[in-house]
Design an enzyme around this catalytic site. Structure first.
Site, PDB file in Angstrom:
ATOM      1  N   HIS A  34      10.877  30.194  -7.918  1.00  0.00           N
ATOM      2  CA  HIS A  34      10.687  31.136  -6.821  1.00  0.00           C
ATOM      3  C   HIS A  34      11.892  32.078  -6.813  1.00  0.00           C
ATOM      4  O   HIS A  34      12.796  31.971  -7.666  1.00  0.00           O
ATOM      5  CB  HIS A  34      10.524  30.395  -5.485  1.00  0.00           C
ATOM      6  CG  HIS A  34      11.570  29.358  -5.236  1.00  0.00           C
ATOM      7  ND1 HIS A  34      12.900  29.664  -5.041  1.00  0.00           N
ATOM      8  CD2 HIS A  34      11.485  28.000  -5.186  1.00  0.00           C
ATOM      9  CE1 HIS A  34      13.584  28.563  -4.846  1.00  0.00           C
ATOM     10  NE2 HIS A  34      12.761  27.528  -4.947  1.00  0.00           N
ATOM     11  N   HIS A  37      15.403  30.704  -7.425  1.00  0.00           N
ATOM     12  CA  HIS A  37      15.790  30.459  -8.820  1.00  0.00           C
ATOM     13  C   HIS A  37      16.136  31.783  -9.520  1.00  0.00           C
ATOM     14  O   HIS A  37      17.078  31.855 -10.308  1.00  0.00           O
ATOM     15  CB  HIS A  37      14.644  29.812  -9.596  1.00  0.00           C
ATOM     16  CG  HIS A  37      14.278  28.435  -9.126  1.00  0.00           C
ATOM     17  ND1 HIS A  37      13.107  28.160  -8.463  1.00  0.00           N
ATOM     18  CD2 HIS A  37      14.926  27.253  -9.225  1.00  0.00           C
ATOM     19  CE1 HIS A  37      13.044  26.873  -8.184  1.00  0.00           C
ATOM     20  NE2 HIS A  37      14.136  26.291  -8.633  1.00  0.00           N
ATOM     21  N   ARG A 187       9.160  22.853  -2.967  1.00  0.00           N
ATOM     22  CA  ARG A 187       8.391  21.910  -2.140  1.00  0.00           C
ATOM     23  C   ARG A 187       7.768  22.570  -0.908  1.00  0.00           C
ATOM     24  O   ARG A 187       6.948  21.944  -0.243  1.00  0.00           O
ATOM     25  CB  ARG A 187       9.268  20.725  -1.730  1.00  0.00           C
ATOM     26  CG  ARG A 187       9.563  19.789  -2.907  1.00  0.00           C
ATOM     27  CD  ARG A 187      10.310  18.549  -2.459  1.00  0.00           C
ATOM     28  NE  ARG A 187      10.342  17.532  -3.493  1.00  0.00           N
ATOM     29  CZ  ARG A 187      11.416  17.256  -4.257  1.00  0.00           C
ATOM     30  NH1 ARG A 187      12.532  17.948  -4.119  1.00  0.00           N
ATOM     31  NH2 ARG A 187      11.358  16.285  -5.158  1.00  0.00           N
TER      32      ARG A 187
END
Ligand code: PAF
Length: 279
Positions: A34, A37, A187
């Protein structure tokens, strides 16, 4: 962008870049990338002329009842995002390359690994420390970039690099957040739309507790207030909400040094982490 699958290929590529006079940065990830990163990759590009990103969903950092099997894996989409962000190499080691038959070594970091996620997820940081040590030895980068979102993990990695004299610089990057303040995380994909609305209470509560502490509120009282606020907002449970010293993560009963407020709380299928600086 070159895709590398074996340790030998990775080493050969890094050696070739170095022979050309380039500094090399490593960004270790578990994929499902995402914007958080990608911010690490952009920072890595500022720090080194060549950037290699690893994607490996590391089984040893998951407990037996955790989400190893469910952890999102979308390597093709990840590769496209990395290419567009300007990564030079993608290291995608298969399980056998990281943990071959007979593998028997664990890197365990005392102190900073204890408490917080270390208490709720026994063995987690030994799994992280082991795989990160392997990645450092395999890639031999000049610099490695990690997010502050996993703040305890970052301190564990800083400790192991110092203790084992691994010749690289560890750079931590501030957490990247959605517009409502929720820290980006792979997550977050586990959240339903309704849970995603509730999730914004996590950063909001951290900010409120930090402000109350900065205004002189008693630590135990404010942490209890914060836990209660999260449960009222709709979180099922709070694994921890704690004030720790910023460097060695020692528990803080009063705010008299640079500190970090760290939280982990459960919402539906997700366990969400966050932390902020308190001064
Ligand atoms: O933060 C992560 O994604 C992982 O814990 C890491 C550092 C890549 C080790 O598997």
């Amino acid at each position: 962008m070159i895709v590398l699958a074996t340790v030998a290929d990775l080493r050969r590529q890094v050696a070739a870049w170095r022979a050309e006079g380039h500094r090399v940065a490593l960004v270790p990830t578990m994929g499902a990338l995402h914007e958080g990163h990608l911010a690490l990759v952009r920072r890595a590009r500022e720090l080194a002329a060549r950037v290699v990103v690893s994607i490996f969903v590391n089984p040893t950092q998951f407990g037996p009842n955790e989400d190893f099997a469910a952890y999102p894996r979308r390597h093709d989409a990840d590769a496209q995002m990395l290419e567009a962000t300007g990564a030079h190499g993608l290291y995608l080691p298969p399980l056998q390359a990281m943990y071959p038959e007979g593998f028997a070594t664990t890197v365990s970091v005392a102190g900073v690994s204890e408490g917080l996620c270390g208490e709720v997820r026994p063995g987690h940081f030994a799994g992280v420390a082991t795989v990160v040590t392997k990645l450092f030895l395999q890639a031999a980068p000049d610099v490695a970039v990690f997010g502050e979102k996993d703040y305890q993990q970052l301190q564990v990695i800083r400790r192991l690099v110092a203790d084992l004299d691994i010749p690289l610089e560890v750079v931590g990057l501030p957490t990247v957040r959605d517009a409502d303040g929720l820290a980006l995380s792979s997550r977050n994909a586990y959240l339903t739309a309704a849970e995603r609305t509730v999730a914004s209470a996590l950063p909001a509560t951290l900010k409120a507790v930090a402000a109350r502490l900065a205004a002189g509120g008693a630590v135990a009282e404010q942490l209890a207030w914060g836990r209660e606020a999260l449960l009222k907002a709709g979180f099922q449970s709070v694994d921890y909400l704690e004030l720790r010293a910023a460097g060695d993560l020692a528990p803080q009963e009063r705010l008299d040094r640079p500190a970090r407020l760290l939280v982990a709380a459960r919402l539906g299928k997700a366990r969400l982490l966050d932390n902020i600086e308190v001064s």
